[in-house]
Design a protein around this motif. Structure first.
Motif, PDB file in Angstrom:
ATOM      1  N   LEU A   5       0.822  -1.206   0.000  1.00 20.96           N
ATOM      2  CA  LEU A   5       0.000   0.000   0.000  1.00 20.96           C
ATOM      3  C   LEU A   5       0.861   1.264   0.000  1.00 20.96           C
ATOM      4  O   LEU A   5       0.589   2.223  -0.727  1.00 20.96           O
ATOM      5  CB  LEU A   5      -0.924  -0.013   1.217  1.00 20.96           C
ATOM      6  N   ALA A   6       1.918   1.267   0.814  1.00 22.63           N
ATOM      7  CA  ALA A   6       2.806   2.431   0.867  1.00 22.63           C
ATOM      8  C   ALA A   6       3.475   2.666  -0.478  1.00 22.63           C
ATOM      9  O   ALA A   6       3.641   3.815  -0.909  1.00 22.63           O
ATOM     10  CB  ALA A   6       3.855   2.237   1.954  1.00 22.63           C
ATOM     11  N   ALA A   7       3.862   1.590  -1.151  1.00 20.21           N
ATOM     12  CA  ALA A   7       4.498   1.706  -2.461  1.00 20.21           C
ATOM     13  C   ALA A   7       3.526   2.257  -3.496  1.00 20.21           C
ATOM     14  O   ALA A   7       3.886   3.094  -4.329  1.00 20.21           O
ATOM     15  CB  ALA A   7       5.028   0.345  -2.903  1.00 20.21           C
ATOM     16  N   GLU A   8       2.261   1.799  -3.450  1.00 23.39           N
ATOM     17  CA  GLU A   8       1.259   2.285  -4.397  1.00 23.39           C
ATOM     18  C   GLU A   8       0.981   3.781  -4.198  1.00 23.39           C
ATOM     19  O   GLU A   8       0.798   4.523  -5.157  1.00 23.39           O
ATOM     20  CB  GLU A   8      -0.039   1.482  -4.232  1.00 23.39           C
ATOM     21  N   ILE A   9       0.946   4.223  -2.943  1.00 23.21           N
ATOM     22  CA  ILE A   9       0.607   5.617  -2.649  1.00 23.21           C
ATOM     23  C   ILE A   9       1.759   6.558  -2.985  1.00 23.21           C
ATOM     24  O   ILE A   9       1.553   7.627  -3.546  1.00 23.21           O
ATOM     25  CB  ILE A   9       0.218   5.760  -1.163  1.00 23.21           C
ATOM     26  N   THR A  10       2.987   6.156  -2.654  1.00 23.24           N
ATOM     27  CA  THR A  10       4.131   7.072  -2.772  1.00 23.24           C
ATOM     28  C   THR A  10       4.970   6.860  -4.029  1.00 23.24           C
ATOM     29  O   THR A  10       5.744   7.747  -4.410  1.00 23.24           O
ATOM     30  CB  THR A  10       5.064   6.933  -1.556  1.00 23.24           C
ATOM     31  N   GLY A  11       4.857   5.694  -4.638  1.00 25.04           N
ATOM     32  CA  GLY A  11       5.695   5.405  -5.792  1.00 25.04           C
ATOM     33  C   GLY A  11       7.066   4.887  -5.416  1.00 25.04           C
ATOM     34  O   GLY A  11       7.929   4.709  -6.283  1.00 25.04           O
ATOM     35  N   ALA A  12       7.291   4.627  -4.139  1.00 29.64           N
ATOM     36  CA  ALA A  12       8.571   4.074  -3.689  1.00 29.64           C
ATOM     37  C   ALA A  12       8.652   2.591  -4.037  1.00 29.64           C
ATOM     38  O   ALA A  12       7.627   1.905  -4.084  1.00 29.64           O
ATOM     39  CB  ALA A  12       8.715   4.265  -2.182  1.00 29.64           C
ATOM     40  N   PRO A  13       9.858   2.075  -4.279  1.00 30.53           N
ATOM     41  CA  PRO A  13      10.002   0.653  -4.585  1.00 30.53           C
ATOM     42  C   PRO A  13       9.560  -0.213  -3.401  1.00 30.53           C
ATOM     43  O   PRO A  13      10.000   0.002  -2.272  1.00 30.53           O
ATOM     44  CB  PRO A  13      11.506   0.489  -4.853  1.00 30.53           C
TER      45      PRO A  13
END
Length: 278
Positions: free
Chosen positions: A260-268
């Motif tokens: 979820l964090a990756a989807e929201i922020t674009g981080a790997p």
């Protein structure tokens, strides 16, 4: 026209150290107003004594500002001219006063700035770090947990960051910055600006933290810390992803929190969830 006008609140900057930095206009205004609202009347009385100025002082600080505002507005409406000062530097910059200014403006009365010294701008001017865009954060929370949480939220900020810090927390603050921002992040620590023992330390957070730990003299006085912003969008996304992952992992499985964090922020995703966060 004289130095002051009836019904006007003057927001007057005072020196952060060197008395010579007080402008001629500021001195004239302080000598002409009907009363001076001061954060610490004892401190301001000493300053006025050095200037040869004798005016009535009114205590205005964070604990009484809301109650005092209406009384001061009434005095302005009656035709008085008042000045607002802080202990040092420009009022309202990490100091009380904004509630009074807001009430005065809401009453349709004039608020006039008398500009001068400001520790944050003074430090930024000698830091040699990008100054076209910067973010003033004032004092970080005193408690370690809250301070680290605030810094974690700022780790991906791309603008230059400006902090104030006290002598008894500067070591801990620098250590937290090294952990959360990395030891190689560029920074400048300005201490006792315009005073006798002024120092400006620059290089990286790791180097500054080591210097302050090893030199007792560098742990004395008042500090402004300038930290270069995150290098690029990739680093900013990663830091924001790490911050969000840490929050989500309190309520979700680590794999779900990382996704979820990756989807929201674009981080790997892999950089967020590999068993332990960086």
């Amino acid at each position: 026209m004289g130095a002051t006008q009836a019904g006007t609140l003057y927001v007057v900057a005072t020196p952060i150290g060197n008395l010579g930095d007080l402008s001629a206009r500021a001195r004239e205004v302080l000598a002409s107003v009907d009363a001076i609202c001061a954060e610490d009347t004892r401190h301001t009385r000493q300053l006025l004594g050095l200037l040869g100025v004798d005016r009535p002082l009114l205590a205005l600080h964070e604990h009484n500002e809301a109650a005092m505002a209406a009384r001061l507005v009434a005095r302005l409406q009656a035709g008085e001219a008042l000045a607002l000062v802080s202990d040092a530097g420009t009022p309202l910059v990490s100091d009380p006063g904004y509630r009074l200014v807001r009430e005065v403006r809401a009453a349709g009365l004039k608020v006039s700035p008398v500009p001068g010294a400001c520790a944050a701008v003074a430090a930024l001017s000698v830091a040699g770090l990008p100054s076209d865009r910067f973010c003033f954060e004032g004092f970080l929370p005193a408690k370690a947990g809250a301070r680290r949480e605030r810094l974690q939220a700022l780790a991906g900020e791309m603008r230059t960051l400006v902090f104030y810090e006290s002598a008894h927390r500067i070591v801990e603050c620098l250590e937290d910055l090294v952990v959360l921002f990395g030891p190689d992040r560029e920074a400048v620590l300005a201490r006792e600006l315009t005073k006798l023992f002024e120092t400006v330390l620059g290089d990286t957070l790791g180097d500054i933290a080591e210097r302050v730990r090893d030199d007792e003299d560098q742990r004395r006085g008042e500090f402004v810390l300038i930290v270069r912003g995150a290098a690029d969008d990739t680093e900013a996304r990663l830091r924001e992803g790490q911050r969000l992952y840490a929050k989500l992992a309190e309520y979700l499985k680590p794999s779900q929190a990382a996704k979820l964090a990756a989807e929201i922020t674009g981080a790997p995703r892999k950089a967020l969830y590999g068993g332990e966060m960086e």
